[in-house]
Design an enzyme around this catalytic site. Structure first.
Site, mmCIF file in Angstrom:
data_model
loop_
_atom_site.group_PDB
_atom_site.id
_atom_site.type_symbol
_atom_site.label_atom_id
_atom_site.label_comp_id
_atom_site.label_asym_id
_atom_site.label_seq_id
_atom_site.Cartn_x
_atom_site.Cartn_y
_atom_site.Cartn_z
ATOM 1 N N SER A 1 0.862 -1.181 0.000
ATOM 2 C CA SER A 1 0.000 0.000 0.000
ATOM 3 C C SER A 1 0.896 1.228 0.000
ATOM 4 C CB SER A 1 -0.869 0.011 1.274
ATOM 5 O OG SER A 1 -1.478 1.282 1.442
ATOM 6 N N LYS B 1 1.997 -3.039 6.014
ATOM 7 C CA LYS B 1 2.218 -2.807 4.584
ATOM 8 C C LYS B 1 3.670 -2.415 4.315
ATOM 9 C CE LYS B 1 -1.683 -4.177 3.148
ATOM 10 N NZ LYS B 1 -1.769 -5.324 2.223
ATOM 11 N N TYR C 1 -1.794 -1.151 10.590
ATOM 12 C CA TYR C 1 -1.993 -1.435 9.154
ATOM 13 C C TYR C 1 -0.796 -0.911 8.359
ATOM 14 C CZ TYR C 1 -3.938 -1.364 4.419
ATOM 15 O OH TYR C 1 -4.136 -1.555 3.067
HETATM 16 P P1 NAD Z 1 -11.317 -6.518 0.199
HETATM 17 O O1 NAD Z 1 -11.714 -6.438 1.634
HETATM 18 O O2 NAD Z 1 -12.318 -6.278 -0.862
HETATM 19 O O3 NAD Z 1 -10.619 -7.922 -0.102
HETATM 20 C C1 NAD Z 1 -9.733 -8.552 0.795
HETATM 21 C C2 NAD Z 1 -9.994 -10.048 0.748
HETATM 22 O O4 NAD Z 1 -9.067 -10.701 1.650
HETATM 23 C C3 NAD Z 1 -11.420 -10.398 1.203
HETATM 24 O O5 NAD Z 1 -12.110 -11.120 0.205
HETATM 25 C C4 NAD Z 1 -11.195 -11.202 2.457
HETATM 26 O O6 NAD Z 1 -12.150 -12.244 2.675
HETATM 27 C C5 NAD Z 1 -9.782 -11.755 2.264
HETATM 28 N N1 NAD Z 1 -9.246 -12.124 3.565
HETATM 29 C C6 NAD Z 1 -9.101 -11.304 4.639
HETATM 30 N N2 NAD Z 1 -8.728 -12.029 5.708
HETATM 31 C C7 NAD Z 1 -8.622 -13.321 5.303
HETATM 32 C C8 NAD Z 1 -8.290 -14.534 5.962
HETATM 33 N N3 NAD Z 1 -8.005 -14.570 7.273
HETATM 34 N N4 NAD Z 1 -8.291 -15.678 5.246
HETATM 35 C C9 NAD Z 1 -8.594 -15.657 3.924
HETATM 36 N N5 NAD Z 1 -8.925 -14.542 3.242
HETATM 37 C C10 NAD Z 1 -8.945 -13.393 3.934
HETATM 38 O O7 NAD Z 1 -10.102 -5.494 0.071
HETATM 39 P P2 NAD Z 1 -9.277 -4.958 -1.182
HETATM 40 O O8 NAD Z 1 -9.357 -3.496 -1.125
HETATM 41 O O9 NAD Z 1 -9.614 -5.688 -2.424
HETATM 42 O O10 NAD Z 1 -7.804 -5.350 -0.674
HETATM 43 C C11 NAD Z 1 -6.907 -6.177 -1.375
HETATM 44 C C12 NAD Z 1 -5.496 -5.779 -0.968
HETATM 45 O O11 NAD Z 1 -5.256 -4.428 -1.377
HETATM 46 C C13 NAD Z 1 -5.251 -5.809 0.534
HETATM 47 O O12 NAD Z 1 -3.982 -6.366 0.803
HETATM 48 C C14 NAD Z 1 -5.288 -4.336 0.920
HETATM 49 O O13 NAD Z 1 -4.543 -4.069 2.092
HETATM 50 C C15 NAD Z 1 -4.683 -3.710 -0.307
HETATM 51 N N6 NAD Z 1 -4.961 -2.281 -0.476
HETATM 52 C C16 NAD Z 1 -6.251 -1.835 -0.597
HETATM 53 C C17 NAD Z 1 -6.499 -0.474 -0.724
HETATM 54 C C18 NAD Z 1 -7.895 0.089 -0.847
HETATM 55 O O14 NAD Z 1 -8.073 1.316 -0.783
HETATM 56 N N7 NAD Z 1 -8.919 -0.729 -1.022
HETATM 57 C C19 NAD Z 1 -5.420 0.426 -0.755
HETATM 58 C C20 NAD Z 1 -4.118 -0.070 -0.651
HETATM 59 C C21 NAD Z 1 -3.903 -1.428 -0.511
#
Ligand code: NAD
Length: 242
Positions: free
Chosen positions: A129, A146, A142
């Site tokens: 991130s 990251k 968090y």
């Molecule tokens: P999201 O919540 O839509 O998806 C995350 C997925 O991870 C979910 O489907 C969830 O069930 C799965 N997950 C979480 N804990 C779990 C566990 N214990 N076992 C199995 N699966 C598990 O979120 P997203 O935004 O699609 O995030 C994807 C990645 O992108 C993450 O690593 C997040 O930190 C990163 N990210 C997101 C953003 C944002 O703004 N959305 C920004 C920077 C980084």
């Protein structure tokens, strides 16, 4: 990215916003995909490997399970993640265990298990991130997780390039996914309005859609990025975290 045709890929967090977009994009390029998440019943893919990444045996076994199900393994996308909010003095032991477990320990376990299985020419892409590079306020643990996965990516990139395995990461800023939208809802904001308002703070005029991040992940998974190793690629629409 015609080189992705027939490649075998494991994607974690495959039921979430970015993960589902990565699965769709890989399959559209002809890759065969094994999907991992707590519930993958609604995700179209060649293999379904549901489970909880907080269970060490599940994370340790995912690369071998994907290889067995697909008949090989060329690409691993460590995308699953959780966000916990709060300063350190607001962070519970449960927040700590969850954040470290999903965001750092699980990708560590999956990479450790995948590296001996991956052939030369293969790739691992981790999802860090922008907040792992320059932290934002009120999300101490968090941001730290990251930063940890970004650093681990840089280290593994150097250490395993000699085997022909390229390990890189993406570092998105805000992305329009359930993670971001449920955060707005919990704080009492209408997610559509909040996403539109946030978009005005981005030079490109909108926050990222999951496909914007998925396309960069596919680039890092493909031979188009064949000379990239240990990179942490910011994908931020012109809005780096200050
Ligand atoms: P999201 O919540 O839509 O998806 C995350 C997925 O991870 C979910 O489907 C969830 O069930 C799965 N997950 C979480 N804990 C779990 C566990 N214990 N076992 C199995 N699966 C598990 O979120 P997203 O935004 O699609 O995030 C994807 C990645 O992108 C993450 O690593 C997040 O930190 C990163 N990210 C997101 C953003 C944002 O703004 N959305 C920004 C920077 C980084």
């Amino acid at each position: 990215m015609s080189d992705l045709k027939g490649k075998k890929a494991l994607v974690t967090g495959a039921a979430g916003g970015i993960g589902a977009a990565v699965v769709r994009a890989l399959r559209a390029q002809g890759a065969l995909v094994a999907v991992a998440d707590r519930d993958v019943s609604g995700v179209e893919a060649e293999a379904h490997l549901p489970g909880n990444l907080l269970e060490p045996a599940y994370a340790d076994g995912l690369p071998a399970a994907a290889k067995a199900a697909l008949g090989g393994l060329d690409i691993v996308v460590n995308n699953a993640g959780v966000i916990t909010r709060g300063k350190v003095d607001e962070t519970t032991d449960a927040d700590w265990d969850l954040s470290l477990g999903v965001n750092v320990e699980a990708p560590f376990r999956i990479c450790r298990a995948a590296i001996p299985l991956l052939p030369p020419g293969s790739a691992i892409v981790n999802v860090a991130s922008c907040w792992g590079l320059r932290p934002g306020p009120g999300h101490a643990v968090y941001c730290m997780t990251k930063a940890a996965i970004a650093s681990l990516t840089q280290c593994m990139g150097m250490d395993h390039a000699e085997k022909g395995i390229r390990i890189n990461a993406v570092a998105p800023n805000e992305v329009n996914t359930p993670m971001l939208r449920t955060g707005f809802a919990k704080r009492g904001f209408d997610p559509d309005t909040a996403v539109a308002e946030l978009g005005k703070t981005v030079p490109l005029g909108r926050i990222a859609e999951p496909e914007d991040i998925a396309d960069v992940i596919l680039f890092l998974a493909s031979d188009a990025s064949r000379y990239m190793v240990g990179a942490v690629v910011e994908v931020n629409g012109g809005k780096p975290v200050k």
